[in-house]
Motif scaffolding. Structure first.
Motif, PDB file in Angstrom:
ATOM      1  N   LEU A  66      30.090  15.949  18.203  1.00 26.48           N
ATOM      2  CA  LEU A  66      30.654  14.992  17.258  1.00 26.48           C
ATOM      3  C   LEU A  66      31.789  14.221  17.927  1.00 26.48           C
ATOM      4  N   PRO A  67      31.719  12.890  17.966  1.00 27.00           N
ATOM      5  CA  PRO A  67      32.761  12.105  18.640  1.00 27.00           C
ATOM      6  C   PRO A  67      34.134  12.317  18.012  1.00 27.00           C
ATOM      7  N   THR A 125      24.437  16.529  11.896  1.00 24.22           N
ATOM      8  CA  THR A 125      24.553  15.413  10.967  1.00 24.22           C
ATOM      9  C   THR A 125      24.153  14.116  11.635  1.00 24.22           C
ATOM     10  N   ARG A 126      23.686  13.183  10.822  1.00 26.82           N
ATOM     11  CA  ARG A 126      23.464  11.816  11.307  1.00 26.82           C
ATOM     12  C   ARG A 126      23.390  10.873  10.116  1.00 26.82           C
ATOM     13  N   GLU A 164      26.297  17.314  16.627  1.00 26.34           N
ATOM     14  CA  GLU A 164      26.410  18.746  16.390  1.00 26.34           C
ATOM     15  C   GLU A 164      27.874  19.149  16.318  1.00 26.34           C
ATOM     16  N   ARG A 165      28.192  20.040  15.391  1.00 24.55           N
ATOM     17  CA  ARG A 165      29.552  20.535  15.272  1.00 24.55           C
ATOM     18  C   ARG A 165      29.520  21.926  14.644  1.00 24.55           C
ATOM     19  N   GLU A 166      30.618  22.619  14.747  1.00 20.63           N
ATOM     20  CA  GLU A 166      30.733  23.905  14.087  1.00 20.63           C
ATOM     21  C   GLU A 166      30.881  23.688  12.586  1.00 20.63           C
TER      22      GLU A 166
END
Length: 325
Positions: A305-306, A160-161, A169-171
């Protein structure tokens, strides 16, 4: 940001009038129009049944009413995608809203003054074939106010952005992406739904588009208002009080699935803002849905992802003694 293409044979829709990414914020100046929890579609909990080709074709070919077309084109993306196969959806939309007359007097302190609002929105959805790893699709939406969201799903990984931000990036978890997919596939449906009380349909014209049997309908302003298709709801909501002035265009529906595969719609309307002032609006949508092999582009470099670090007091409050710290 560099990217690499994925194999071409892989298959990777804000009442719900969410045509424009910035529409909600633009109309916020005219009164809140967000649906209550009871009004929100139940897409996330359950998907509608897949359309039956023979039934869809029969309903489209027999001079359907506006209500029938809305019903046919309301299937969720989850219900449609198997029948559609790999596909590419692209639409551009324009929305503007202007005061009919200037305020005509000095503004009072703290008084909100309506100004011209314009939003140009563009969306692109690429759906490739799923495989054992999961779904593969990309979704990009942006407008002329520097609002943008991008989502790429590659199996169990989501990228996502937002506007000018790096990729994260994330699961993949949850089902929010299904709502976004519905918002995209329902763009034409939602425009027709807004125009419905004053919409007239031409006789169905059988056509072939992209090698598929389809039915085309000319759109015009009806001489009478269809009360049963009224928008209803709280009179403070802008849609409930909006009055359609003009509508023209053409929409083509796929005979097998009922999906809108080609559309050009222009309409104008009047409404009143939260202060009771007259406003005039215009909206335009051009959309095309094409079926065939698709590929998605997966970002090569994406950071995690923060997440915000939780302090000890906050952790204790959240866990409430459920786990040792």
């Amino acid at each position: 940001m560099s990217a690499s293409p994925r194999g071409a044979s892989a298959r990777p829709r804000p009442s719900r009038l969410a045509l424009l990414l910035g529409l909600a914020s633009a109309l916020g100046a005219c009164g809140d129009d967000r649906p209550s929890d009871a009004e929100k579609p139940a897409t996330l909990e359950s998907a509608s049944k897949a359309p039956v080709e023979e039934e869809v074709a029969a309903r489209l070919s027999k001079s359907p009413s506006v209500a029938t077309l809305l019903d046919i084109s309301s299937s969720s993306h989850r219900a449609l995608r198997e029948a559609l196969g790999p596909h590419h959806l692209h639409y551009t939309a324009h929305f503007e809203l202007k005061p009919v007359q200037p305020l005509g007097r000095p503004a009072k302190v703290g008084e909100r003054i309506e100004t011209d609002l314009q939003v140009d929105d563009e969306l692109e959805l690429v759906w490739a074939a799923p495989d054992d790893a999961g779904l593969h699709f990309s979704l990009r939406q942006q407008n002329n106010h520097d609002d943008r969201r991008e989502l790429v799903v590659d199996g169990e990984t989501a990228y996502t952005r937002l506007w000018e931000a790096p990729w994260y990036e994330r699961e993949l978890d949850g089902q929010l992406h299904e709502q976004w997919l519905d918002d995209a596939i329902h763009a034409v449906h939602d425009m027709l739904e807004f125009a419905a009380p004053g919409l007239a349909l031409g006789l169905p014209e059988e056509v072939e588009l992209g090698g598929r049997k389809a039915y085309a309908f000319a759109l015009s302003r009806s001489a009478e208002t269809e009360v049963e298709l009224g928008r209803g709801g709280d009179a403070s909501l802008w849609r409930a009080g909006a009055k359609l002035e003009t509508v023209e265009g053409r929409v083509v529906f796929d005979a097998a699935t009922g999906a809108a595969i080609d559309a050009k719609i222009e309409l104008s309307f009047t409404m009143r803002d939260a202060a009771g002032r007259d406003m005039r609006g215009q909206s335009r949508l051009e959309a095309k849905l094409e079926m065939g092999p698709q590929s998605i582009v997966v970002p090569e470099s994406a950071g995690p992802l923060p997440t915000r670090e939780r302090y000890e007091i906050e952790r204790k409050k959240l866990l409430d003694g459920l786990a040792a710290l």
